[in-house]
Scaffold this motif. Sequence first.
Motif, PDB file in Angstrom:
ATOM      1  N   UNK A 117       0.845  -1.184   0.000  1.00 45.42           N
ATOM      2  CA  UNK A 117       0.000   0.000   0.000  1.00 45.42           C
ATOM      3  C   UNK A 117       0.886   1.242   0.000  1.00 45.42           C
ATOM      4  N   UNK A 118       0.923   1.936  -1.114  1.00 46.76           N
ATOM      5  CA  UNK A 118       1.740   3.133  -1.239  1.00 46.76           C
ATOM      6  C   UNK A 118       0.864   4.350  -0.989  1.00 46.76           C
ATOM      7  N   UNK A 119       1.325   5.227  -0.118  1.00 52.70           N
ATOM      8  CA  UNK A 119       0.531   6.386   0.276  1.00 52.70           C
ATOM      9  C   UNK A 119       0.991   7.667  -0.396  1.00 52.70           C
ATOM     10  N   UNK A 120       1.944   7.553  -1.318  1.00 54.12           N
ATOM     11  CA  UNK A 120       2.398   8.743  -2.028  1.00 54.12           C
ATOM     12  C   UNK A 120       2.860   8.347  -3.421  1.00 54.12           C
ATOM     13  N   UNK A 121       2.980   9.331  -4.282  1.00 57.14           N
ATOM     14  CA  UNK A 121       3.554   9.136  -5.604  1.00 57.14           C
ATOM     15  C   UNK A 121       4.347  10.392  -5.938  1.00 57.14           C
ATOM     16  N   UNK A 122       5.367  10.254  -6.767  1.00 58.67           N
ATOM     17  CA  UNK A 122       6.248  11.396  -7.007  1.00 58.67           C
ATOM     18  C   UNK A 122       6.941  11.250  -8.346  1.00 58.67           C
ATOM     19  N   UNK A 123       7.644  12.298  -8.745  1.00 58.62           N
ATOM     20  CA  UNK A 123       8.390  12.243  -9.991  1.00 58.62           C
ATOM     21  C   UNK A 123       8.891  13.616 -10.389  1.00 58.62           C
ATOM     22  N   UNK A 124       9.389  13.692 -11.614  1.00 56.00           N
ATOM     23  CA  UNK A 124       9.747  14.971 -12.225  1.00 56.00           C
ATOM     24  C   UNK A 124       9.020  15.058 -13.559  1.00 56.00           C
ATOM     25  N   UNK A 125       8.700  16.266 -13.953  1.00 59.96           N
ATOM     26  CA  UNK A 125       7.970  16.487 -15.197  1.00 59.96           C
ATOM     27  C   UNK A 125       8.575  17.674 -15.930  1.00 59.96           C
ATOM     28  N   UNK A 126       8.894  17.483 -17.197  1.00 62.33           N
ATOM     29  CA  UNK A 126       9.439  18.569 -18.008  1.00 62.33           C
ATOM     30  C   UNK A 126       8.339  19.582 -18.326  1.00 62.33           C
ATOM     31  N   UNK A 127       8.691  20.848 -18.267  1.00 63.05           N
ATOM     32  CA  UNK A 127       7.756  21.925 -18.591  1.00 63.05           C
ATOM     33  C   UNK A 127       8.492  22.941 -19.460  1.00 63.05           C
TER      34      UNK A 127
END
Length: 260
Positions: A19-29
């Motif tokens: 059970x993962x309670x977070x999600x994350x990453x990087x996104x190009x803009x």
Amino acid sequence: MSAPEQHPAISRIRAALQNVSFTSGTTAVSEEALNLFYRANATDTQANVLNLAKATPEQLHGLISACDAAPFGRGNQTVMDDTYRKALKLELAQFAMPFELSQTGILTKIQNDLVDPSVAIRRGIRAEPYKLNIYDKGSFFKAHKDTPRDTSMFGSLVIIFPTEHEGGNLLLTEGDEQWDFDAPTLLQQATAPSVAWVAFYSTVVHEVLPVISGARVTLTYNLYFKSVDNSSETACSPNSKFVAIQDSLRELVDEYEDGH
């Protein structure tokens, strides 16, 4: 063929089932999306502008000068206590950005990773911008949980902009598990203008570690469930956990068939 209990696909399945309670990453803009327009005070008619991908220390100092100390929620009260939180903030009325969250794909990732797939078909999510926060050298926020603003609020999204800074990592804790979200390192590794981001449930304890140098600039969104509408169900992308399990099982089956 590897023994099943030692196969890397087994490890991926186990990780996906947690059970993962977070999600994350990087996104190009786009670089333009990182332009920040702000007023030095509520009555100022002139807007200052800086680009958060290449802001100079002098420009960041000007931004910091326009900010007020950031309070936080304690129970039903909003309090100021710089021994618990030392940070600055700009209210929504004081700044504007061409950054469009809806065009980044971040909300889709949150939908797929944090919302139960059996609910995701019937219940979408929405994000409301809350505040711009600045953590300069020595700033921090001790361990806490976010105060839900509404019964439909389920979490928070923090966008970390690529201003030069060291420290200010976000620690996320739930039960015996702890995760260290190191946005400065992720942003330094990016090959194009990018933002780092992390979304988590309101039940997750989190803290901002002290900023060692530079300025950590973030935009926080409150995350809400949309109202359920059973009459207009819409399909969503496959849940990322399901995809990981499916791909890993396919790998195991293919290797088993090749070996037999």
